[in-house]
Structure formats: structure tokens, C-alpha cells
Design a protein around this motif. Sequence first.
Motif, PDB file in Angstrom:
ATOM      1  N   GLN A 444       0.824  -1.204   0.000  1.00 41.10           N
ATOM      2  CA  GLN A 444       0.000   0.000   0.000  1.00 41.10           C
ATOM      3  C   GLN A 444       0.863   1.260   0.000  1.00 41.10           C
ATOM      4  N   CYS A 445       1.943   1.239   0.763  1.00 42.03           N
ATOM      5  CA  CYS A 445       2.842   2.400   0.785  1.00 42.03           C
ATOM      6  C   CYS A 445       3.516   2.580  -0.571  1.00 42.03           C
ATOM      7  N   ALA A 446       3.896   1.471  -1.216  1.00 39.90           N
ATOM      8  CA  ALA A 446       4.495   1.555  -2.546  1.00 39.90           C
ATOM      9  C   ALA A 446       3.504   2.140  -3.547  1.00 39.90           C
ATOM     10  N   ASP A 447       2.237   1.753  -3.421  1.00 42.28           N
ATOM     11  CA  ASP A 447       1.206   2.283  -4.308  1.00 42.28           C
ATOM     12  C   ASP A 447       1.024   3.785  -4.083  1.00 42.28           C
ATOM     13  N   TRP A 448       1.019   4.204  -2.839  1.00 48.28           N
ATOM     14  CA  TRP A 448       0.885   5.640  -2.550  1.00 48.28           C
ATOM     15  C   TRP A 448       2.081   6.423  -3.092  1.00 48.28           C
ATOM     16  N   SER A 449       3.273   5.826  -3.028  1.00 44.03           N
ATOM     17  CA  SER A 449       4.466   6.545  -3.496  1.00 44.03           C
ATOM     18  C   SER A 449       4.440   6.788  -5.004  1.00 44.03           C
ATOM     19  N   LEU A 450       3.655   5.990  -5.728  1.00 44.58           N
ATOM     20  CA  LEU A 450       3.566   6.156  -7.182  1.00 44.58           C
ATOM     21  C   LEU A 450       2.545   7.214  -7.602  1.00 44.58           C
ATOM     22  N   ILE A 451       1.679   7.601  -6.690  1.00 40.28           N
ATOM     23  CA  ILE A 451       0.601   8.529  -7.054  1.00 40.28           C
ATOM     24  C   ILE A 451       1.130   9.834  -7.645  1.00 40.28           C
ATOM     25  N   PRO A 452       2.075  10.535  -6.997  1.00 45.53           N
ATOM     26  CA  PRO A 452       2.553  11.795  -7.609  1.00 45.53           C
ATOM     27  C   PRO A 452       3.238  11.579  -8.948  1.00 45.53           C
ATOM     28  N   ILE A 453       3.902  10.440  -9.129  1.00 48.97           N
ATOM     29  CA  ILE A 453       4.583  10.169 -10.396  1.00 48.97           C
ATOM     30  C   ILE A 453       3.572   9.912 -11.501  1.00 48.97           C
ATOM     31  N   ILE A 454       2.595   9.053 -11.236  1.00 47.06           N
ATOM     32  CA  ILE A 454       1.590   8.723 -12.252  1.00 47.06           C
ATOM     33  C   ILE A 454       0.757   9.947 -12.608  1.00 47.06           C
ATOM     34  N   GLU A 455       0.400  10.722 -11.584  1.00 49.07           N
ATOM     35  CA  GLU A 455      -0.354  11.947 -11.854  1.00 49.07           C
ATOM     36  C   GLU A 455       0.487  12.937 -12.649  1.00 49.07           C
ATOM     37  N   GLY A 456       1.774  12.994 -12.332  1.00 50.15           N
ATOM     38  CA  GLY A 456       2.645  13.951 -13.009  1.00 50.15           C
ATOM     39  C   GLY A 456       2.879  13.631 -14.466  1.00 50.15           C
ATOM     40  N   ILE A 457       3.113  12.351 -14.793  1.00 45.25           N
ATOM     41  CA  ILE A 457       3.410  12.010 -16.188  1.00 45.25           C
ATOM     42  C   ILE A 457       2.181  12.170 -17.076  1.00 45.25           C
ATOM     43  N   GLN A 458       0.996  12.151 -16.484  1.00 41.12           N
ATOM     44  CA  GLN A 458      -0.203  12.387 -17.284  1.00 41.12           C
ATOM     45  C   GLN A 458      -0.242  13.807 -17.830  1.00 41.12           C
ATOM     46  N   TRP A 459       0.365  14.728 -17.088  1.00 38.37           N
ATOM     47  CA  TRP A 459       0.403  16.123 -17.551  1.00 38.37           C
ATOM     48  C   TRP A 459       1.366  16.311 -18.708  1.00 38.37           C
ATOM     49  N   LEU A 460       2.241  15.317 -18.933  1.00 38.79           N
ATOM     50  CA  LEU A 460       3.252  15.437 -19.986  1.00 38.79           C
ATOM     51  C   LEU A 460       2.820  14.789 -21.287  1.00 38.79           C
ATOM     52  N   GLU A 461       1.564  14.414 -21.381  1.00 35.82           N
ATOM     53  CA  GLU A 461       1.079  13.812 -22.628  1.00 35.82           C
ATOM     54  C   GLU A 461       1.245  14.802 -23.788  1.00 35.82           C
ATOM     55  N   GLY A 462       1.782  14.302 -24.887  1.00 36.34           N
ATOM     56  CA  GLY A 462       2.030  15.139 -26.049  1.00 36.34           C
ATOM     57  C   GLY A 462       3.446  15.670 -26.129  1.00 36.34           C
ATOM     58  N   ALA A 463       4.307  15.288 -25.162  1.00 35.27           N
ATOM     59  CA  ALA A 463       5.692  15.774 -25.164  1.00 35.27           C
ATOM     60  C   ALA A 463       6.593  14.938 -26.065  1.00 35.27           C
ATOM     61  N   TRP A 464       6.027  13.931 -26.723  1.00 42.05           N
ATOM     62  CA  TRP A 464       6.816  13.097 -27.628  1.00 42.05           C
ATOM     63  C   TRP A 464       6.989  13.819 -28.961  1.00 42.05           C
ATOM     64  N   TYR A 465       8.245  13.897 -29.412  1.00 40.99           N
ATOM     65  CA  TYR A 465       8.540  14.569 -30.677  1.00 40.99           C
ATOM     66  C   TYR A 465       9.062  13.543 -31.665  1.00 40.99           C
ATOM     67  N   THR A 466       8.378  13.432 -32.787  1.00 39.06           N
ATOM     68  CA  THR A 466       8.760  12.472 -33.819  1.00 39.06           C
ATOM     69  C   THR A 466       9.874  13.049 -34.684  1.00 39.06           C
ATOM     70  N   LEU A 467      10.883  12.240 -34.942  1.00 41.52           N
ATOM     71  CA  LEU A 467      12.029  12.637 -35.770  1.00 41.52           C
ATOM     72  C   LEU A 467      11.969  11.909 -37.104  1.00 41.52           C
ATOM     73  N   SER A 468      12.004  12.655 -38.193  1.00 42.65           N
ATOM     74  CA  SER A 468      11.960  12.051 -39.523  1.00 42.65           C
ATOM     75  C   SER A 468      13.367  11.808 -40.036  1.00 42.65           C
TER      76      SER A 468
END
Length: 769
Positions: A444-468
Amino acid sequence: MLQIALGIAIGFYSLHWLSYLPPYWWYMTAIIVSLVIFYYCKNHFLFWFSISAFLAVLCAEQYLKKVEDIPLNRTNLTINVRISAVINKNIPISNIEVEVVDNYTHSSPNNPVLDGSHKLLLIWPDAPTLKQGQIWHLPVKLSRIVGRVNQAGFDAERYAVSRNVHGKAVVRHRLSSLPLLLPSRITWRQRLYDKALSYVENMPNKAYLLALAFGDRSGLTKVDWLHLRDSGTAHLLAISGLHIALAMLLGWQIGQKCKLFLPQKSYFIWLPMMTGLCVAFSYAWLSGFTTPTIRALIMCIFVGILTTTDVYWRHWQLLLTALALSLFINPFSIYSASFWLSFYAVGVLILFTLSQRYFTGRVVFDNSISSNNLKVFLLQLAKIQFWLLVLMLPIQWLWFGGISLAAPIANIVAVPLVSTITVPLVLLALLTLWFPPVSSLLWQCADWSLIPIIEGIQWLEGAWYTLSVNLTPLLWGVIIVFVTLMLLPLSSFKWLYISVVVITLCWFIKEPVKPHWKMLVLDVGHGLAVLIIKNNKAVLYDTGNRWEDRAVAETTILPILAQLGIKQLDFLIISHDDSDHAGGKTLITEKLSPQYKYSSNFEQGYLPCKKGQAWHWQGLTFTIQWPLQRVSYARNPHSCVIHVQNSDLQGPSVLLTGDIDAIAELMMLKSAPTLNADIVLVPHHGSKTSSTHTFIDTIKPSLAIASTSFYNAWNLPAKSIQARYQDRGGEWLSTGNSGQITVTISDHNYQVITERQHSATQWYRPNWL
């Protein structure tokens, strides 16, 4: 030592460049010559290079022999297989890697005997609850693995080699021979997995916890993968080399504490290393000994020995030795993305340490950094992430076609949190699995420790840049300038930097734009997808098939367009509504926002595809030849047929035919008796219901291209249809045999390049195609 490790690494890597396996006498000769050179010149490199290259070829020969044991044509037989991967009972799974236990049928040309050295990819729709270690008696349809081969996208044949998988088996449900579970023993790894699953089953981040504990990513959804990719943290939320090192450190500390209570004997100095290796080995075992964990284990062993014996090795010596041993253990790991990412990332970190003499501040690995110097520590951590962002560009572009611009920010936060809090909690939770109150609290503590990380990476959606591919010169220019700037002082190497800048600028001098255009008939299996490219603009004719969980458009069309640097379609044309032609139209519309869409049926947002219409695009003229009118639901006979040629009506022309049948062919030719084309897309994948004598005699194609898969339920293309085109002097190609077919068309002629004959020529490709 350097020569030995380098010779072994390069020798095994030489397998990557072979299009065929040379005979053994080549290597015997090389070994003898290298022995002579070693005797007179004491050169270790050539000897170990020839030995390791010979061993690599031996492994490749054994792999091909196992593949040749699989029948060339799909064959029905009954086999016993053992499940070789941990299974999450809550997640339906249809693709499973299995090991053959024995073959139930008698040996014959069509029913070969398979043994425990054969690994298969088992396709089992609606499979019951499976467990690692179970042995199943299964009626299957057995075949070799033939993947779709394109200039970009998923490569099933390379993936099979990297996993040492020899064939594919599809479970058949027959009343006379139903799947039967044989007496067998479920593995301890599966039992531990089930035990852990019972604790985390109701936790919101259970998929990430299981990935960190067992390396099982089956619970991650497409949205999860999107967030991990865009944030650049996919390496972190699984058992990686970093986590094995943390496990080693934890075990080392346990050994250090235990040593305090033991007599001061000389042999007890090895206790911290042994306890550390036990914990690290156990954690790697839980992950299934993946490539990054094997690399980390090897480095942990050497670091432990060197630390205990107080012997000094340079960082690059340690990395090179680990590289050589990893390739010796599994030569086929060179075909795995995780292998290159793991070693490349460590190499970047080593290069960073070499550059520290030009930085102010302390090295990030200096243990003397105190809480008062937290600012310096964070600065160094930021520098490391910047180095990884820049220098990981080539490897990430090569394997994934882009890079996460948010990776430095995400990793600065996520790496310390996961490494110092989540992973230790997961390790402790695994160690206390049989003490429910303690283990449950730790999970349960491990699950709680992931909450800020999982919530944070959701805000970074669209940060992937495709290289041709067009950015390749700029990419390498940035890498060269960055590395030289970091390692060599600007004041002492002015002329070197001027030379680098001049060479980089010259790289961007482009040739004049040529008037040619390209038609790419993509290898999408049984289906159709054709790209017409000119001046970095694209028209897509059909989108390939789709299934419940994936679409060809996602694994093939989008990666190819991303590689070409095309982010929007000018035109999307759907020939008709069958899934193998229109399966990806929704995804293509969402991702590429085509400016104009054409269809032969009544559909909102689509322009009508019917005879008499034409448009000009990039100097080409698209003329619709069929159907005569739109319908409510377009079937094969209503396929949108388009003639493409230069607007001045000069040069070769193309006829895109969809799935029209014989009647539609004759009616179309009746209304256009002078219609002809140099290149024709064979109607209906080469079915006997199309390509009439009248059609071929009128069109008079010099090149006929059929889009189909090598294994398909309809045995297409029909041999009689292929002969019909060839008897009239036309060249015949099919994507099932040739992979992607690229036709470059100029004002006077055209040039054909097939992927299997020109690019995908590695030794493991099916040469019988």
C-alpha cells in the motif's frame, strides 16, 4: 583485457551485418590466421574476434535448423507445450510464449517431431486461466513466422529472433481433440506472482507495481504506454538495470550489518558481496532474466569483486566486459531494443563522468555530497538528464522514431522517488509476502508513493517529438558538436569546432527537388494500404485491417509517415468498406487529419468517389474510373478505382483497383475502352474472381503488384492469376513475398525496390520467400 573484451563484443555483433551465414571453413581459416598473428604479434583482438564470430554463426545455424523443423506450410498437429511466462489471471491474453515438451504425433514430413529446444508463439483466443509451468496438450495449426516487412514499423521476424522463438502455433478447437491440461507443476515465480497479485488487486497502480516487482507489463494499457513514452519514464517503471543495482546495494548493506556480529575472519569479507548478489539475483529471477537485468547482474558481480579485492577498473573497462559477456550469454540480444538502450545509457553516463573535469562542481557519484550541497547535487542530476536527452537521440530515433522532450524534467523527479522509495518498498513487500499484515502495508505504501509520479506524467502527454529521416544530418550534427564541446576545451580546439560547423552546414546542402514521385505499396498482410508521396506530401489509398486490440495503421502506416516527417495527409481514399481496406480509417483520421476524404459510399465527411471526377495534386492527376455512383455500403464491386499520372499525361501511370470483381472490370472498361496503365494494383489481392483476360489485355500493365500475406485463409494470390499476368510479359510482385514495394516514378520510366531484396536482407529472413 581490452583487446579480449573488444574482440568478443565486435565478433558477436558481426552477426548483425550478415545477410547469409558463411560456411564454417571461413571461420576456421580466420581462427588459424589469428593464432599465427597472436603467436608472433601477441594480438588478442583478432583471435577472440574470430572465435566469437564463429560462435555467433553456430548459434545462428542452430536457430535456423530449429526454424526449418517447423513445416513450411501450415500444418495441423497435436503438441504438448509448457507455459513459459507468468500470467495475470485478471487479464485476457491470447499471445503466449511456450516451450515444446514433446510432439504427440508420429514423425513425418508434414508432422515433424519437436523437442524441448523449440520455442513457439502460441495464439490461443479465449484461453482458460493459465499458469507458468503448466503443460497443455493442444491441437494446433503450426507454421513459421513470416512478419510484415516495411521501412518502418513492427518487425515480427526480428522480434522472434530476439526472443529465440522458432514458430507460431494457433490453437484449434476440435471436439475430437480438445485442449487438455496435463499433470504439471506451477513455478515458484508464478506462485509468488499470484500471492503478490492478491495484495495489489484492488490498488489503482497495481499494473505499475507488478511491473516493478516481476517485470510483467501486461497490465499496462495503451494510455499507460502513451504516458510513459511521452514522459520518457518507461525504463523506470519496470525491473531495469538501475533497480537491480539498488537490490544489490540493499543486499550489500544487509551483509555489512551481519558481518559486524561475526568473527573477524578473512573469508567473511565476501559476505556483503554474496548477500548483495543473492538479493540482486533473486530480483532478476523475478523479472525472468531480461536483457537489462543480465547486464546489471554482470556489472554487479564485477563491481562486487573489484570492491572486495580493492582492485581498480575504469568505468569503460567494466562496461565493455559486461557487453562482451552479455553477448556471449545471448548473441541474439543485439536484435532487442532493451539491449541497446541499456548499454547505450550506461555509456552516456560514463562519458558524462569523463567530462566532469570541464565542469565546476562535484561529480554526481561523489559520496561526500552532504545535505548542504543539495543544490550542487540537483545541478549535477540535471546535467545528467540533459546529457541523456541529447546523446540518447540516435538510439531512440532508431528504435522508436522520436524522443521525449519532457524526459529530463520527468526523470529528475521520478528517478529519486522510484529509486529511493518505491523500489525499496517493493523489495521489502516481496521479502515479506508470507506475512500478510506487513506485506500488505508495504504494498500500500508503494502504491501511494507512485501517485505523484503517475499523476505527473499524465500532464506530460504530447511531449513526444517524432524525428523524420530528413532530420538525420541535423541529429548527428548536434551530437558531434555537443560531445566535442563537452570533452574538448573550445579555446584549445578552435579549428576543430570550425571544421565541424562547416561539415555540418555542407551536410544540409540539398540537391534540387526532383520531379519524381513514389508509390509505396505497404506490406499490411491480407489487406491494402498504398501511399503516394511527392514533395513530402502524401495521399493514402486504403488503411489496412484492424482487430479488437490493434490496427495495421498503428503499427505500420503511422510509423512510416512519421519516419518520412509527414504529419498530415492531403487525401485519404477508402476504396470500400471491408475491414481489410478500411479498418484503420478512424485512427488515420484522428492522427493525420486528412484535408480531403473520398469514399464510394454515403458517409458523412467524405466526398463522393464516382466516375468522372478528377483532381490535381502536386503535378499529378487523379481520375476516378469506377464506380458509376455512390452506394449506402460499398462492397467489393463498388471499390473506388483511380488512375494516377503526371498532369501532362507523360510518363508511367498507375491504376489503383481495390477489390473490383470481373463484372465491375468489364463494365468499367466498357465506359473507358482506352484505359491503360503501366503499373496496376492487382484487383482483389489476385483472386480468381478478378483480373479477367479482357482487363489485362486492355490495361497492358508492365508491372502487377498484389497486396496479400504469405499465410492467408484464401491462398491468395491464385497461381493462375499470377501466370495470366506473367504470360503477357508483365512483371509480378506480391507484398507477401517481397515486403513493402516502393515504385519511384519519373517522367520517362520507373524503378522498383522491394524491402526484402534491398533492405531487409538479414540472415534470419525467410530465404524461401
